[in-house]
Design an enzyme around this catalytic site. Structure first.
Site, PDB file in Angstrom:
ATOM      1  N   GLU A 150       5.167   9.065  -0.991  1.00  0.00           N
ATOM      2  CA  GLU A 150       5.133   8.031   0.272  1.00  0.00           C
ATOM      3  C   GLU A 150       6.141   8.531   1.201  1.00  0.00           C
ATOM      4  OE1 GLU A 150       5.631   4.005  -1.335  1.00  0.00           O
ATOM      5  OE2 GLU A 150       3.718   3.904  -2.080  1.00  0.00           O
ATOM      6  N   GLU A 160      -0.605   6.411  -7.610  1.00  0.00           N
ATOM      7  CA  GLU A 160       0.183   5.213  -7.823  1.00  0.00           C
ATOM      8  C   GLU A 160      -0.811   3.882  -7.783  1.00  0.00           C
ATOM      9  OE1 GLU A 160       4.351   5.433  -6.448  1.00  0.00           O
ATOM     10  OE2 GLU A 160       4.085   3.482  -6.323  1.00  0.00           O
TER      11      GLU A 160
HETATM   12  C1  GAL Z   1       5.907   2.222  -4.288  1.00  0.00           C
HETATM   13  C2  GAL Z   1       6.693   3.468  -4.344  1.00  0.00           C
HETATM   14  C3  GAL Z   1       7.438   3.243  -5.965  1.00  0.00           C
HETATM   15  C4  GAL Z   1       7.870   2.010  -6.110  1.00  0.00           C
HETATM   16  C5  GAL Z   1       6.790   1.024  -5.771  1.00  0.00           C
HETATM   17  C6  GAL Z   1       6.894  -0.469  -6.410  1.00  0.00           C
HETATM   18  O1  GAL Z   1       5.306   1.993  -3.004  1.00  0.00           O
HETATM   19  O2  GAL Z   1       6.135   4.481  -4.481  1.00  0.00           O
HETATM   20  O3  GAL Z   1       8.648   4.012  -5.765  1.00  0.00           O
HETATM   21  O4  GAL Z   1       9.013   1.548  -5.006  1.00  0.00           O
HETATM   22  O5  GAL Z   1       6.228   0.909  -4.877  1.00  0.00           O
HETATM   23  O6  GAL Z   1       5.848  -1.194  -6.096  1.00  0.00           O
END
Ligand code: GAL
Length: 861
Positions: free
Chosen positions: A473, A549
């Protein structure tokens, strides 16, 4: 290793390891003194030290100008802590790996909820004596300090001389101590410096990974000095290419013979065989003083035992033993270095339509993202803690790990290799644009090239690593800068490892951005579930795409809130999703913070876009920090994202993934618990997680209906209008019309006793091994009392110590080392470590007021 080497050599070189003649790699984990300072005790800082530290990166700079060591006196030589004469008797005695912040207390001044409210900040000094013999420092050897990880901005002095350091807290690095070492006592001093706001999660603090002293001949295999690739692999034959970097730090050209022998490693025992299955015959090279020389070799392994991910394939490994031999002035040839590389033979194909193929077989990526803390014991790397996490994930049917958002401890990859988990090895959470005021963006300009190269050189021989992630991100992902920075990092990765592709985890870049165009594998964070998989696939029909993710479902284990939404995917703030007065999130496992999805929501997208290679769920385990949505003042201390809680207790969600990822495992899992004296007559939905075709639910013996799996895009069986009355829930699951799995929940009576169990009946007496002791509050019939919050006190006798307790409650501010811990949703955990060098029986007793105590015995071998 059961290889035999000439006796004469041992007699001549007493300092080497029997297994690796010519090379001695000794742990430096014991015997340290430590002090933490919340205000700067020494007037040093990275900016004053930087010019002396940067040259340490020179081996990892290919494109840019190398750094010169400044002339003049190096800073810090006059600081008391670097002097041999300094009396550190008042400092704390510690062994490494060490995380200074994990003992707490919580609510450390200046530390945000996001960072876990533990005292990570400040300057930490570590000191240790290094005792050297005259032959250690006779000029024929190089002595290196290998630090697997220190958080962060490390600088090292030896006998008052600044040797170097490495600022990135997740990096592994080496310093050459040779020129400052002397016979007798030497003072090694390490300074670490952690600013506030340097992370979005709990980074830990201290020398939190292993530290080694490596003694080798001046001519030796260089750091990360082998690169093993398997360019052609079939079940009958594999080509194994080995590049060996020979380094000569002596002052004359040296001729050495280089050979590499390959031994199979027995999958069950982990031991290397005694007979080589292939050998790369000796090549003689002449290595100029002060230079490195690459030696290329290639060999065929017939009928190779391939490495592949569990459970479908077997994670077979091989050991490459590289030997350097040279002729002494007296004319005798002897082994001057032996360097071992564990590797696997396997192929990877990244297919835009089929997904990932390992050894030609499709493997759907069923992965989890995880931060590096290991719950209540913090970031101090512990082999057993990591192994236990991996066992839990494998039990769930997971086959992959994303090391969000930074490279792991080396042993993490050793375990993944051995246990058959695939790894997406991630470098950074930001590049030149930061996310918090003191994060990696401050280092990016000087360090991204050395860090990226060092990560890949360290990790590229691990078969478990299936791809590199150059960043998570990244704030500049949408701009042309994201494309140029990402392109540069990817070029570095391709140069260091042409065998794997790179990905980056994009949450907001569209398919039209420069970064999306540049990157090999499209990694989408969350946006895939909102349809972006389709747009990226049309734009890049030849690129593999995965959910780098997914989910970010949030819940408190065992804590069910009402009303339950009829949706299979809801915001946590939908009525019944959250109880902000207790900072609870519902364990019906439907809620997410808005950018995410329930697990079910992710599965819908995966079924809709079958070309997607799979997912990495945020997260496998709860972690310290980021207690979304309770990260503000007075909020919680650890996350709610985990499929498993911080103590290692499974949330219900574990079974939702298990049903999807291990569909052949007979399993049905009911939620919620069935002890609701305050809900008699009220609607209390019952959900069942199972891969069955049909499930029938019985409430107090009466059928509430037999349901067929409702349709392609529904992943749970729901009986949403069940009214609570005490008794028993029973689910009977069917596959192909036959009974397949059964589960039940009984109404519990009053708490009566503590039931104590342990994960393993025996542990090693090495001072590191851990026993995880679970305590359940049970009624007179042995049923867990699901909302029990009794205070449990642990007592340990025998050759072990209680190191930490936890209960998986993100709001619990009792410091982790406390022997007393409130149960959360009926459970508490005690973590016991063996005493070093002792054996016998450890007895762990758990007591709570008014309850019959429980006890368990562990054998320490
Ligand atoms: C994502 C991020 C993670 C964590 C997650 C929580 O956007 O990459 O590190 O913060 O959100 O939902």
């Amino acid at each position: 290793m059961l290889l035999t080497f000439p006796f004469l050599f041992f007699a001549l070189a007493g300092w080497v390891n029997a297994a690796t003649p010519g090379r001695d790699r000794a742990s430096l984990n014991t015997g340290w003194r430590f002090a933490r300072f919340t205000s700067n005790p020494d007037s040093l800082s990275y900016s004053t030290l930087k010019s002396w530290i940067l040259p340490v990166a020179n081996d990892f700079i290919v494109n840019g100008a190398k750094h010169q060591v400044p002339s003049g006196t190096a800073p810090g030589g006059n600081v008391a802590y670097v002097q041999g004469s300094f009396n550190d008797a008042g400092w704390q005695s510690v062994d490494l790996p060490h995380d200074w912040a994990i003992v707490g207390p919580f609510n450390a001044p200046g530390i945000s909820g996001g960072m876990g409210r533990l005292p990570t900040n400040g300057v930490g000094w570590y000191r240790r004596n290094l005792s050297m013999t005259a032959s250690d420092v006779d000029g024929s050897k190089s002595l290196f300090l290998d630090v697997d990880g220190a958080m962060s901005y490390a600088a090292v002095w030896l006998n008052g001389n600044l040797v170097g350091g490495w600022p990135f807290g997740y990096a592994s690095w080496r310093l050459d101590l040779t020129r400052y070492l002397k016979a007798g006592d030497n003072t090694l001093a390490v300074r670490l410096d952690n600013e506030l706001d340097n992370s979005r999660w709990y980074p830990g603090a201290g020398i939190y990974r292993n530290v080694w002293l490596v003694k080798v001949d001046k001519t030796h295999v260089a750091q990360y000095g082998t690169q093993i690739t398997t360019p052609s692999v079939s079940s009958t034959s594999a080509t194994v290419n080995v590049v060996v970097q020979v380094e000569n730090l002596g002052n004359a050209t040296r001729q050495v013979d280089v050979t590499t022998d390959i031994y199979p490693i027995d999958q069950a025992s982990g031991a290397a065989g005694t007979a080589a299955v292939a050998s790369i015959k000796s090549t003689t090279v002449s290595v100029t003083a002060g230079k490195k020389q690459a030696v290329n070799g290639s060999v065929t392994v017939t009928n190779p035992r391939l490495w592949g991910p569990a459970p479908g394939q077997t994670p077979n490994l091989y050991l490459a033993v590289t030997t350097l031999s040279a002729t002494s002035a007296g004319g005798t040839k002897s082994v001057i270095d032996t360097y071992e590389t564990r590797f696997g033979i396997r192929s990877i194909t990244y297919d835009a339509n089929k997904g990932l193929l390992v050894n030609g077989k499709h493997v759907y990526v069923q992965g989890t993202c995880n931060h590096h803390d290991q719950g209540a014991i913090g970031t101090a790397f512990n082999f057993r803690a990591t192994q236990r996490q991996f066992q839990t994930l494998l039990e769930m049917g997971s086959n992959a790990l994303r090391t969000s958002h930074n490279p792991p401890a080396p042993e993490f990859l050793d375990l993944a290799d051995t246990m058959g988990l695939m790894v997406l090895d991630e470098a950074f959470d930001c590049w030149s644009q930061g996310k918090t005021s003191n994060d990696y963006s401050r280092l990016y300009a000087d360090w991204h090239e050395p860090d990226m190269r060092a990560i890949i050189r360290r990790d590229r021989n691990h078969p478990s690593v299936i791809a590199w992630s150059i960043g998570n991100e990244i704030p500049e992902q949408g701009s042309s800068q994201g494309g140029s920075e990402g392109g540069e990092l990817q070029d570095i990765a391709r140069f260091e490892d042409p065998t794997r592709l790179c990905t980056t985890a994009m949450n907001s870049a569209s398919e039209n951005t420069a970064l999306a165009g540049a990157i090999d594998i499209v990694g989408l964070n969350y946006q895939g579930e909102y349809g972006a998989y389709g747009a990226f696939h049309s734009k890049f029909p030849n690129k593999m795409i995965w959910g780098s993710e997914t989910a970010s479902c949030i819940s408190s284990r065992g804590t069910y809130l009402f009303p339950v939404t009829s949706s299979n995917n809801a915001g946590y703030n939908t009525p019944g999703g959250a109880d902000s007065s207790h900072m609870w999130l519902s364990a019906y496992e439907l809620g997410n913070p808005g950018w995410g999805s329930s697990p079910d929501g992710v599965f819908v997208a995966q079924d809709r876009f079958p070309f997607v290679a799979g997912e990495f769920v945020w997260t496998g385990f709860d972690y310290i920090g980021e207690p979304t949505p309770y990260g503000g003042n007075g909020g919680a201390r650890s996350s709610y994202f985990g499929i498993v809680d911080l103590a290692g207790f499974k949330k219900d969600r574990f079974y939702l993934y298990q049903a999807r990822w291990r569909p052949d495992l007979p399993m049905a899992h009911i939620l919620p618990h069935w002890t609701w004296p305050d809900r008699v007559g009220q609607t209390t939905p019952v959900h069942v997680f199972s891969a069955a075709d049909e499930v029938e639910l019985f409430v107090n013996g009466a059928s509430a209906g037999r349901q067929k799996r409702p349709g392609a895009s529904v992943y749970r069986f729901r009986w949403d209008s069940v009214k609570y009355s005490p008794g028993e829930l029973r689910a009977v699951a069917y596959k192909n019309g036959a009974q397949w799995a059964v589960d039940s929940r009984k109404t519990a009576g009053n708490a009566a006793a503590l039931r104590v169990t342990v994960d393993r009946a025996s542990i090693a007496g090495d001072g590191r091994d851990l026993a995880y002791v679970s305590v359940a509050v049970v009624d007179a019939a042995g049923t867990v009392v699901p909302r029990a919050a009794d205070t449990v006190t642990f007592a340990v006798s025998g050759p072990g110590k209680l190191v930490a307790t936890d209960n998986g409650d993100p709001t619990d501010m009792t410091a982790f080392p406390s022997a007393s811990r409130k149960a959360f949703s009926g459970l508490a955990m005690g973590i016991v470590r063996s005493d070093k060098g002792k054996t016998g029986q450890v007895t762990v007793t758990a007591t709570a007021q008014g309850l019959t105590q429980g006890q368990v015995t562990i054998t320490v071998n």
